[in-house]
Scaffold this active site. Sequence first.
Site, mmCIF file in Angstrom:
data_model
loop_
_atom_site.group_PDB
_atom_site.id
_atom_site.type_symbol
_atom_site.label_atom_id
_atom_site.label_comp_id
_atom_site.label_asym_id
_atom_site.label_seq_id
_atom_site.Cartn_x
_atom_site.Cartn_y
_atom_site.Cartn_z
ATOM 1 N N VAL A 104 -11.351 0.078 5.653
ATOM 2 C CA VAL A 104 -12.448 -0.846 5.351
ATOM 3 C C VAL A 104 -12.764 -0.752 3.864
ATOM 4 O O VAL A 104 -13.011 0.331 3.345
ATOM 5 C CB VAL A 104 -13.724 -0.495 6.146
ATOM 6 C CG1 VAL A 104 -14.847 -1.466 5.804
ATOM 7 C CG2 VAL A 104 -13.450 -0.512 7.638
ATOM 8 N N LYS B 128 -6.918 -1.266 9.929
ATOM 9 C CA LYS B 128 -8.211 -1.686 10.481
ATOM 10 C C LYS B 128 -8.067 -2.313 11.865
ATOM 11 O O LYS B 128 -8.930 -2.147 12.727
ATOM 12 C CB LYS B 128 -8.893 -2.664 9.541
ATOM 13 C CG LYS B 128 -8.035 -3.857 9.174
ATOM 14 C CD LYS B 128 -8.610 -4.645 8.029
ATOM 15 C CE LYS B 128 -7.600 -5.661 7.501
ATOM 16 N NZ LYS B 128 -6.485 -5.015 6.759
ATOM 17 N N LYS C 137 -13.113 -5.071 10.406
ATOM 18 C CA LYS C 137 -13.792 -4.111 9.530
ATOM 19 C C LYS C 137 -15.239 -3.882 9.948
ATOM 20 O O LYS C 137 -15.726 -2.744 9.936
ATOM 21 C CB LYS C 137 -13.716 -4.603 8.084
ATOM 22 C CG LYS C 137 -12.301 -4.639 7.528
ATOM 23 C CD LYS C 137 -12.251 -5.289 6.157
ATOM 24 C CE LYS C 137 -10.833 -5.342 5.620
ATOM 25 N NZ LYS C 137 -10.753 -6.062 4.317
ATOM 26 N N GLY D 137 -0.751 -14.503 -4.742
ATOM 27 C CA GLY D 137 -0.592 -13.298 -3.939
ATOM 28 C C GLY D 137 -1.879 -12.778 -3.350
ATOM 29 O O GLY D 137 -1.898 -11.698 -2.737
ATOM 30 N N VAL E 299 0.835 -1.205 0.000
ATOM 31 C CA VAL E 299 0.000 0.000 0.000
ATOM 32 C C VAL E 299 0.870 1.256 0.000
ATOM 33 O O VAL E 299 0.604 2.208 -0.744
ATOM 34 C CB VAL E 299 -0.950 0.000 1.210
ATOM 35 C CG1 VAL E 299 -1.754 1.290 1.263
ATOM 36 C CG2 VAL E 299 -1.885 -1.198 1.143
ATOM 37 N N ILE F 81 -13.257 0.886 -2.064
ATOM 38 C CA ILE F 81 -14.689 1.195 -2.011
ATOM 39 C C ILE F 81 -14.906 2.355 -1.049
ATOM 40 O O ILE F 81 -14.561 2.255 0.132
ATOM 41 C CB ILE F 81 -15.507 -0.016 -1.521
ATOM 42 C CG1 ILE F 81 -15.266 -1.228 -2.419
ATOM 43 C CG2 ILE F 81 -16.984 0.325 -1.475
ATOM 44 C CD1 ILE F 81 -15.907 -2.502 -1.891
ATOM 45 N N GLU G 77 -1.925 -14.370 2.220
ATOM 46 C CA GLU G 77 -0.611 -14.311 2.846
ATOM 47 C C GLU G 77 -0.090 -15.724 3.123
ATOM 48 O O GLU G 77 -0.844 -16.701 3.111
ATOM 49 C CB GLU G 77 -0.707 -13.543 4.169
ATOM 50 C CG GLU G 77 -1.221 -12.121 4.041
ATOM 51 C CD GLU G 77 -0.217 -11.186 3.388
ATOM 52 O OE1 GLU G 77 0.980 -11.555 3.296
ATOM 53 O OE2 GLU G 77 -0.627 -10.092 2.949
ATOM 54 N N GLU H 290 -10.630 6.017 5.781
ATOM 55 C CA GLU H 290 -11.377 5.437 4.660
ATOM 56 C C GLU H 290 -10.758 4.140 4.160
ATOM 57 O O GLU H 290 -11.466 3.191 3.798
ATOM 58 C CB GLU H 290 -11.467 6.448 3.510
ATOM 59 C CG GLU H 290 -12.322 5.991 2.341
ATOM 60 C CD GLU H 290 -13.794 5.835 2.710
ATOM 61 O OE1 GLU H 290 -14.281 4.683 2.714
ATOM 62 O OE2 GLU H 290 -14.445 6.840 2.995
#
Length: 444
Positions: free
Chosen positions: A129, A102, A202, A184, A13, A133, A187, A126
């Site tokens: 979760v 989260k 979440k 991938g 990320v 989306i 995990e 944002e």
Amino acid sequence: MAIGIGLLGLGTVGSGVAAILASPQGRHPLVADLVLERVAVRDLSRPRPLTLPPERLTTDPEAVIDDPAVDIVVEVMGGLEPARSLILRAIAAGKPVVTANKAVIARYGQEIAAAATERGVYVLIEAAVGGGIPIIEPIKQSLGGNRIRRVSGIINGTTNYILSRMADEGAAYAEVLADAQRLGYAEADPAADVEGGDAADKIAILAGLAYGGPVERGGIATEGIDRLDARDVAYAAQLGFVVKLLAVAERVEDVADAPDRHLSEPPGGVALDVRVHPTLLPKHHPLAGVHGVNNAILVEGDPVGQVMFFGPGAGAGPTASAVVADILNIAGIRQVGGPQAGLDPLLAASSWRHCALVDGSRTHHRNYVRLRTRDEAGVIGRIGTCFGAAQVSIQSIVQLDAREGEAEIVVITHEVREDRFREALGAIEALEGVEAVAACLRTL
């Protein structure tokens, strides 16, 4: 006016966020004002998908937070610690925080919110979760005038991929999980996904936002797909259902109107049934058509009715998109000189409602039960008698497989209180001719 960004974590990320900041062309004009000043990584020598000036990298995350050039701290390192402590350090320094974590928000959201409110800074979540989306802001703002009845969703892409493959190909769970790890999607240690913990984190966050107060993460009943048998997925299809790992937060009734639940919350509180488990969905249900690694969240409220949010739920692109959206939200307010505020007040210490999780034995659900029995006359009748004695109404009971003197009987019940359902199962397990309750799943 340049706005300095401090990034804690440069994994999947974090790299996605850095890539967006490095290529502002064609994006919102404010992206060009975002400057990646410092980045905390675990290993300076590790190869990375993008090149950053060496002087901007450090193995000391506190140095990122303390750097005066950093205006906004972005936490995408994951895990509980040191992430929680670093978020609180940034807040204490008066710096707004964007996080995709989260697990931290589900467990320490109230503590973080209180600190942010006291210090007067934003903490936006944002990306925590639903990946790409947009769901946090719609629940906070667009749906704020609704009385939310239920929030339910497929909010873990790994398990949805596994279940989609099991349904489409009749493959066994272990086989598909191994494929998901090679691709991938899962995990090396998939426990958080397949045992339901990720989805529980979440739904704890979504429930707190939807119903106006923090939800105890440890009290959420959680069951994953790690013990799911492929035959139950196949039987579900024969009966007109699909199996999904569903996370649900449902209003039961106002606490003030529920004296029989032995709750001591003040008037105005709300009783919730919050849970994660494999669920049989009718094929016409809005969530039944969500396949692969996609996620979807269905919000049901008054007066809006049903609203569904659908899209990619994980990965560098979708999650980084949500992170940068939160950064831009803060940057826009800074540029116009708007006031600061803390994490959404619905999660703060001064929440406007107390949320209480009800005793699971008093919740009401429909159920799917697969029984392994001897193939002999009278077994189905005795099973039906046990259900009837416990006041459990049966929607259907069918024998789906019989061979070598054994049979498999599948029962779907109407909605029933959980303690009555469990009473019936106990009696059935003791019946002559019933060898085992082989599977028990919830049904919508």
